[in-house]
Design a protein around this motif. Structure first.
Motif, PDB file in Angstrom:
ATOM      1  N   UNK A 342       0.812  -1.220   0.000  1.00  0.00           N
ATOM      2  CA  UNK A 342       0.000   0.000   0.000  1.00  0.00           C
ATOM      3  C   UNK A 342       0.850   1.277   0.000  1.00  0.00           C
ATOM      4  N   UNK A 343       2.165   1.116   0.014  1.00  0.00           N
ATOM      5  CA  UNK A 343       3.026   2.282   0.071  1.00  0.00           C
ATOM      6  C   UNK A 343       3.067   2.935   1.427  1.00  0.00           C
ATOM      7  N   UNK A 344       2.749   2.179   2.480  1.00  0.00           N
ATOM      8  CA  UNK A 344       2.695   2.721   3.843  1.00  0.00           C
ATOM      9  C   UNK A 344       3.821   2.178   4.716  1.00  0.00           C
ATOM     10  N   UNK A 345       4.901   1.729   4.078  1.00  0.00           N
ATOM     11  CA  UNK A 345       5.960   1.056   4.829  1.00  0.00           C
ATOM     12  C   UNK A 345       6.745   1.984   5.745  1.00  0.00           C
ATOM     13  N   UNK A 346       6.559   3.271   5.636  1.00  0.00           N
ATOM     14  CA  UNK A 346       7.259   4.200   6.535  1.00  0.00           C
ATOM     15  C   UNK A 346       6.440   4.550   7.768  1.00  0.00           C
ATOM     16  N   UNK A 347       5.224   3.996   7.850  1.00  0.00           N
ATOM     17  CA  UNK A 347       4.394   4.312   9.016  1.00  0.00           C
ATOM     18  C   UNK A 347       3.701   3.113   9.633  1.00  0.00           C
ATOM     19  N   UNK A 348       3.515   2.031   8.883  1.00  0.00           N
ATOM     20  CA  UNK A 348       2.849   0.836   9.393  1.00  0.00           C
ATOM     21  C   UNK A 348       3.646  -0.408   9.015  1.00  0.00           C
ATOM     22  N   UNK A 349       3.330  -1.518   9.687  1.00  0.00           N
ATOM     23  CA  UNK A 349       3.943  -2.792   9.342  1.00  0.00           C
ATOM     24  C   UNK A 349       5.214  -3.107  10.093  1.00  0.00           C
TER      25      UNK A 349
END
Length: 382
Positions: A342-349
């Motif tokens: 989702x392109x959210x690897x800098x805030x989630x996961x």
């Protein structure tokens, strides 16, 4: 409201896919992970002791839960019900998934997700639109008479809704290439699904920005010697992600293992769950078609699979037990991998300083105890 919290994690999986760190203090403040440090024998009186602490699970594909179906009543209340029920299985964040409906019925889903986000429903990342832009040759349980190609007006509606429209599943071979490029350029993530795309068609779509496939192995041609198709493309192309339903019904254990070995950092566990998940009813109606739960299998009257009766923690445990995947890697498939998709690897996961404080709390048997979403702690039963 988010508050300051300290966890004492007896085992901490940070989302990197490796082995757990032991005895770590994780400090949370204002909805963010503030710091992580070795406990070194300290047990702060206010700390919450957790046998296993993992990044919050992210479900890219969930149609319903808690006796609620998104397509039936696409509103904020339904989304809240689904999210609460999904937390019982460890899900912190999700994409409510709206499947094929006549015309532009998907606009109701967009409005509902917008209302849910504004109302503060925890964990909602946007909507996943699965159809109606599919292949009539691979409808699955989707109503065939509502399947159609993407049009310019559709593209206008979806592009205007970004970033609420996080993910669209479509058959790339059925779409106007210019419209597909425009959709992707708007920031929408696009997966191939319910599709008969050839290897060449998948390559062209990937060049345009397509980034993965929905429910790998299902509603797509099987891998063949001279026809790699979607399966071959996804298994071998480093830039492509895939959702997979690890219930041992949709995908055989050997194929779960194959996908896990070939794409460990790109495989995303999804539930494809329906209202029976954490619900009381064993039957429901999907777009006018009766669906029933037989064992752990959801099917229409003709035996067609109709979503899944699966939670995220069950998917994690199944990958460990059936596909010989390590705990750290299975957890990453439920958290870090979908965050990257989702392109959210800098805030989630991941559990790392500065990241959003979204975590799944497990006991030693990998059963869900609690779920934290952006600093808010929920009991699994909430």
């Amino acid at each position: 409201m988010a508050t300051r919290t300290t966890f004492l994690a007896e085992r901490l999986f940070d989302g990197g896919g490796g082995a757990a760190a032991t005895d770590r203090l994780v400090h949370v403040d204002e909805g963010r992970i503030l710091a992580i440090e070795p406990a070194e024998g300290r047990r702060p009186a206010n700390a919450i002791t957790v046998p296993i602490l993992a990044p919050g699970f992210i479900d890219l594909q969930i149609n319903g839960a808690g006796d609620a179906l998104f397509n039936d009543t696409p509103d904020a209340r339904t989304i809240a019900t689904i999210a609460a029920a999904a937390r019982k299985g460890g899900t912190a964040h999700l994409l409510p998934t709206y499947i094929t409906a006549p015309g532009t019925g998907f606009t109701q889903a967009l409005a509902a997700v917008g209302d849910a986000v504004r109302a503060g429903v925890p964990g909602i990342l946007g909507v996943h639109l699965e159809g109606p832009f599919l292949s009539p040759a691979r409808p699955g349980i989707h109503p065939p008479d509502a399947i159609r190609p993407l049009t310019a007006p559709d593209c206008d509606l979806i592009c205007d809704a970004a970033p609420l429209m996080r993910l669209v599943t479509l058959a790339p071979e059925r779409q106007d290439p210019a419209l597909l490029k425009r959709l992707i350029a708007s920031g929408v993530r696009v997966f191939a699904g319910h599709s008969e795309a050839s290897d060449a068609q998948m390559a062209a779509a990937a060049d345009a920005g397509l980034i993965g496939a929905t429910h790998l192995f299902n509603a797509m041609p099987p891998l063949a010697g001279r026809q790699p198709g979607i399966v071959g493309a996804v298994l071998t192309e480093p830039g492509l992600f895939a959702g997979i339903i690890a219930d041992a019904i949709h995908v055989a254990p050997r194929n779960l293992s194959l996908a896990a070995r070939l794409m460990p950092e790109r495989l995303c566990l999804v539930t494809d769950a329906m209202p029976t998940l954490a619900g009381k009813n064993t039957q429901f109606t999907l777009m006018g078609r009766p669906i029933r739960l037989v064992g752990n299998r959801l099917e229409g009257t003709d035996g067609t699979l109709a979503g899944a009766h699966l939670s995220m923690i069950e998917a994690v445990r199944n990958m460990m037990a059936l596909a010989d995947v390590s705990p750290g890697r299975a957890i990453a498939m439920a958290s870090a991998n979908p965050a990257r998709a989702l392109g959210l690897e800098r805030e989630l996961g991941a559990i790392s300083p500065g990241y959003r404080a979204s975590m799944t709390l497990l006991d030693d048997s990998f059963a869900v105890r609690q779920v934290m979403v952006d600093g808010r702690l929920f009991a699994a039963a909430d």
